[in-house]
Design an enzyme around this catalytic site. Structure first.
Site, PDB file in Angstrom:
ATOM      1  N   ASN A   1       4.641  29.512 -17.505  1.00 41.56           N
ATOM      2  CA  ASN A   1       5.422  30.645 -17.982  1.00 41.56           C
ATOM      3  C   ASN A   1       6.913  30.310 -18.013  1.00 41.56           C
ATOM      4  O   ASN A   1       7.297  29.150 -18.013  1.00 41.56           O
ATOM      5  CB  ASN A   1       5.122  31.913 -17.175  1.00 41.56           C
ATOM      6  CG  ASN A   1       5.023  33.138 -18.077  1.00 41.56           C
ATOM      7  OD1 ASN A   1       5.966  33.496 -18.769  1.00 41.56           O
ATOM      8  ND2 ASN A   1       3.861  33.766 -18.066  1.00 41.56           N
ATOM      9  N   ARG A   2       7.755  31.346 -18.008  1.00 38.70           N
ATOM     10  CA  ARG A   2       9.179  31.169 -18.303  1.00 38.70           C
ATOM     11  C   ARG A   2      10.059  31.187 -17.054  1.00 38.70           C
ATOM     12  O   ARG A   2       9.802  31.941 -16.125  1.00 38.70           O
ATOM     13  CB  ARG A   2       9.644  32.264 -19.273  1.00 38.70           C
ATOM     14  CG  ARG A   2       9.017  32.122 -20.656  1.00 38.70           C
ATOM     15  CD  ARG A   2       9.285  33.332 -21.532  1.00 38.70           C
ATOM     16  NE  ARG A   2       8.716  33.094 -22.864  1.00 38.70           N
ATOM     17  CZ  ARG A   2       7.449  33.350 -23.187  1.00 38.70           C
ATOM     18  NH1 ARG A   2       6.627  33.853 -22.284  1.00 38.70           N
ATOM     19  NH2 ARG A   2       7.002  33.087 -24.400  1.00 38.70           N
TER      20      ARG A   2
ATOM     21  N   HIS B   1       6.517  26.677 -19.502  1.00 34.66           N
ATOM     22  CA  HIS B   1       5.340  25.848 -19.208  1.00 34.66           C
ATOM     23  C   HIS B   1       5.683  24.412 -18.826  1.00 34.66           C
ATOM     24  O   HIS B   1       4.973  23.467 -19.186  1.00 34.66           O
ATOM     25  CB  HIS B   1       4.378  25.847 -20.397  1.00 34.66           C
ATOM     26  CG  HIS B   1       3.655  27.147 -20.607  1.00 34.66           C
ATOM     27  ND1 HIS B   1       3.458  28.066 -19.604  1.00 34.66           N
ATOM     28  CD2 HIS B   1       3.061  27.672 -21.724  1.00 34.66           C
ATOM     29  CE1 HIS B   1       2.775  29.097 -20.086  1.00 34.66           C
ATOM     30  NE2 HIS B   1       2.528  28.893 -21.361  1.00 34.66           N
TER      31      HIS B   1
ATOM     32  N   HIS C   1      -4.711  27.059 -19.317  1.00 39.97           N
ATOM     33  CA  HIS C   1      -4.367  27.844 -20.512  1.00 39.97           C
ATOM     34  C   HIS C   1      -5.558  27.885 -21.478  1.00 39.97           C
ATOM     35  O   HIS C   1      -5.410  27.609 -22.667  1.00 39.97           O
ATOM     36  CB  HIS C   1      -3.133  27.246 -21.181  1.00 39.97           C
ATOM     37  CG  HIS C   1      -2.283  28.247 -21.908  1.00 39.97           C
ATOM     38  ND1 HIS C   1      -2.704  28.881 -23.050  1.00 39.97           N
ATOM     39  CD2 HIS C   1      -1.038  28.724 -21.651  1.00 39.97           C
ATOM     40  CE1 HIS C   1      -1.759  29.679 -23.486  1.00 39.97           C
ATOM     41  NE2 HIS C   1      -0.720  29.608 -22.641  1.00 39.97           N
TER      42      HIS C   1
ATOM     43  N   TYR D   1      -8.289  29.476 -23.927  1.00 43.96           N
ATOM     44  CA  TYR D   1      -8.454  30.624 -24.822  1.00 43.96           C
ATOM     45  C   TYR D   1      -9.946  30.906 -24.989  1.00 43.96           C
ATOM     46  O   TYR D   1     -10.713  30.020 -25.384  1.00 43.96           O
ATOM     47  CB  TYR D   1      -7.879  30.331 -26.205  1.00 43.96           C
ATOM     48  CG  TYR D   1      -6.385  30.216 -26.289  1.00 43.96           C
ATOM     49  CD1 TYR D   1      -5.594  31.286 -26.703  1.00 43.96           C
ATOM     50  CD2 TYR D   1      -5.746  29.009 -25.996  1.00 43.96           C
ATOM     51  CE1 TYR D   1      -4.217  31.167 -26.822  1.00 43.96           C
ATOM     52  CE2 TYR D   1      -4.372  28.884 -26.097  1.00 43.96           C
ATOM     53  CZ  TYR D   1      -3.612  29.965 -26.514  1.00 43.96           C
ATOM     54  OH  TYR D   1      -2.254  29.841 -26.627  1.00 43.96           O
TER      55      TYR D   1
ATOM     56  N   ASP E   1       1.213  39.861 -24.504  1.00 46.61           N
ATOM     57  CA  ASP E   1       1.726  38.598 -23.976  1.00 46.61           C
ATOM     58  C   ASP E   1       2.482  38.965 -22.702  1.00 46.61           C
ATOM     59  O   ASP E   1       3.690  38.785 -22.592  1.00 46.61           O
ATOM     60  CB  ASP E   1       2.634  37.912 -24.996  1.00 46.61           C
ATOM     61  CG  ASP E   1       2.920  36.459 -24.642  1.00 46.61           C
ATOM     62  OD1 ASP E   1       2.451  36.006 -23.579  1.00 46.61           O
ATOM     63  OD2 ASP E   1       3.612  35.778 -25.425  1.00 46.61           O
TER      64      ASP E   1
ATOM     65  N   GLU F   1      -4.470  33.907 -18.074  1.00 45.72           N
ATOM     66  CA  GLU F   1      -3.883  32.823 -17.292  1.00 45.72           C
ATOM     67  C   GLU F   1      -3.530  33.306 -15.880  1.00 45.72           C
ATOM     68  O   GLU F   1      -2.589  34.072 -15.700  1.00 45.72           O
ATOM     69  CB  GLU F   1      -2.627  32.306 -17.988  1.00 45.72           C
ATOM     70  CG  GLU F   1      -2.790  31.993 -19.463  1.00 45.72           C
ATOM     71  CD  GLU F   1      -1.455  32.007 -20.180  1.00 45.72           C
ATOM     72  OE1 GLU F   1      -0.468  31.465 -19.619  1.00 45.72           O
ATOM     73  OE2 GLU F   1      -1.368  32.581 -21.276  1.00 45.72           O
TER      74      GLU F   1
END
Length: 351
Positions: A81-82, A107, A177, A179, A249, A316
């Site tokens: 993440n950020r 990431h 991560h 999907y 998100d 996640e």
């Protein structure tokens, strides 16, 4: 007991071997992994009629995984993440990280763990991958030794364990991560999948996809997944920047979280096929990303096409975004005398 096969899948431009592992249960289900990015490439499990399908997104060729922007199936780190503005202070020392997402660090950077070749081996009925992240890697302090352990049992539970040790204090926040598309990876949109999350509070987000530090109650909002409901509901809502982000998100706080305890995150299910995946984690938060920007950003898929927006959903398990700068959240800092140990379980089945 799980049977494991391995073969050479390809080579990186630098001449490193890319290995593909196939873990097969006694009941015929399969998990495929590769040591490029410690990546989950495929998961084939039965539907309510016993028909097998691959239920995770992925690419046809190994080179598709080279620096792909969706981080498809990969292990991301050092910090998932950020991190706001790529800046953090650790032990009183300021550090500047690579900014690779609108001025933020995302990431682990452009050459984070998702785009490295990990050392890998088979240990009886599991696959173990190792990575050494050197001092100063992408701007992070400390040398970090990381291990990712993949187990897949006859009850169709994929268990991922992340271990790490550091030479000096550094933030660590690892996640997978993956999907999911439980109807099959080539079956189109997941917006009719139904989700339940063990979360009654969510971080308030800014337009730059960073938490303000405040937690909002989900009751009566489009982020209330405490009971099963379709992902489609609320996908275009104004609440907490959902529309601005083109869908979900967002991080969700896990109710009843305790450090180092495996707890319930939630369950994703597909009414059409009856497949479901229950999710457990030892992390305090889960990031829900409905594949809002997949169109035009993915290489050739396993089925020979291109993924559209909402073709898969990533759930996640991780610490909160920007936790290193937010004392309101659990600290992501790992000290030199500590062991980082986090676990994620994806338990596949039908209903």
């Amino acid at each position: 007991m799980t049977d494991i096969e391995q073969h050479l899948w390809g080579m990186t431009p630098e001449g490193e071997a890319i290995v593909l592992y196939t873990m097969r249960s006694a009941r015929g289900a399969e998990v495929k992994l590769t040591n490029y990015g410690a990546t989950v490439v495929a998961v084939s499990v039965p539907d309510r009629e016993g028909r097998m399908a691959d239920v995770v997104l992925g690419y046809k060729h190994p080179e598709g995984y080279f620096a792909d922007s969706p981080f498809c199936g990969k292990t991301v780190g050092r910090v998932a993440n950020r991190i706001a503005d790529g800046r953090m202070t650790v032990d009183g020392e300021s550090h500047t990280l690579e900014r690779n997402d609108r001025g933020n660090h995302l990431h682990g950077g452009k050459k984070g763990f998702a785009d490295r070749v990990w050392e890998s081996r088979v240990e009886t009925n599991r696959v173990v991958m190792n990575l050494l992240s050197e001092e100063g890697d992408q701007g992070y302090p400390g040398e970090l030794n990381v291990e990712a352990i993949f187990d897949f049992d006859d009850d169709h539970a994929l268990e991922i364990t992340y271990l790490a040790r550091t030479s000096r204090t550094t933030p660590v926040n690892l996640t997978s991560h993956v999907y999911f598309n439980l109807a099959g990876e080539a079956s189109g949109s997941v917006l009719d999948h139904e989700l339940r999350l063990n979360s009654s509070r969510v971080p308030e987000m800014t337009a730059r996809q960073l938490p303000t530090g405040q937690l909002l109650a989900v009751a009566g909002t489009p982020q209330d997944f405490r009971e099963f409901r379709p992902l489609r509901d609320g996908i275009d809502a104004d609440f907490n920047h959902i529309r601005d982000f083109h869908g979900y998100d967002h991080p969700f706080a896990i109710d009843g979280w305790h450090p180092n305890i495996l707890g319930e995150v939630g369950c994703l299910r597909d009414p059409q096929t009856g497949r479901q995946v229950e999710i457990l984690s030892s992390q305090p938060s889960v990031m829900l990303y409905t594949g809002n920007w997949l169109a035009g950003s993915t290489p050739e898929s396993k089925s020979g096409g291109r993924y559209d927006d909402y073709a898969g959903v990533a759930i996640e398990c991780q610490n909160f975004p920007d936790a290193v700068n937010r004392p309101e959240f659990p600290s992501p800092l790992l000290g030199p005398d500590e062991l980082y140990c986090q676990k994620i379980v994806f338990r596949f089945g039908t209903y």
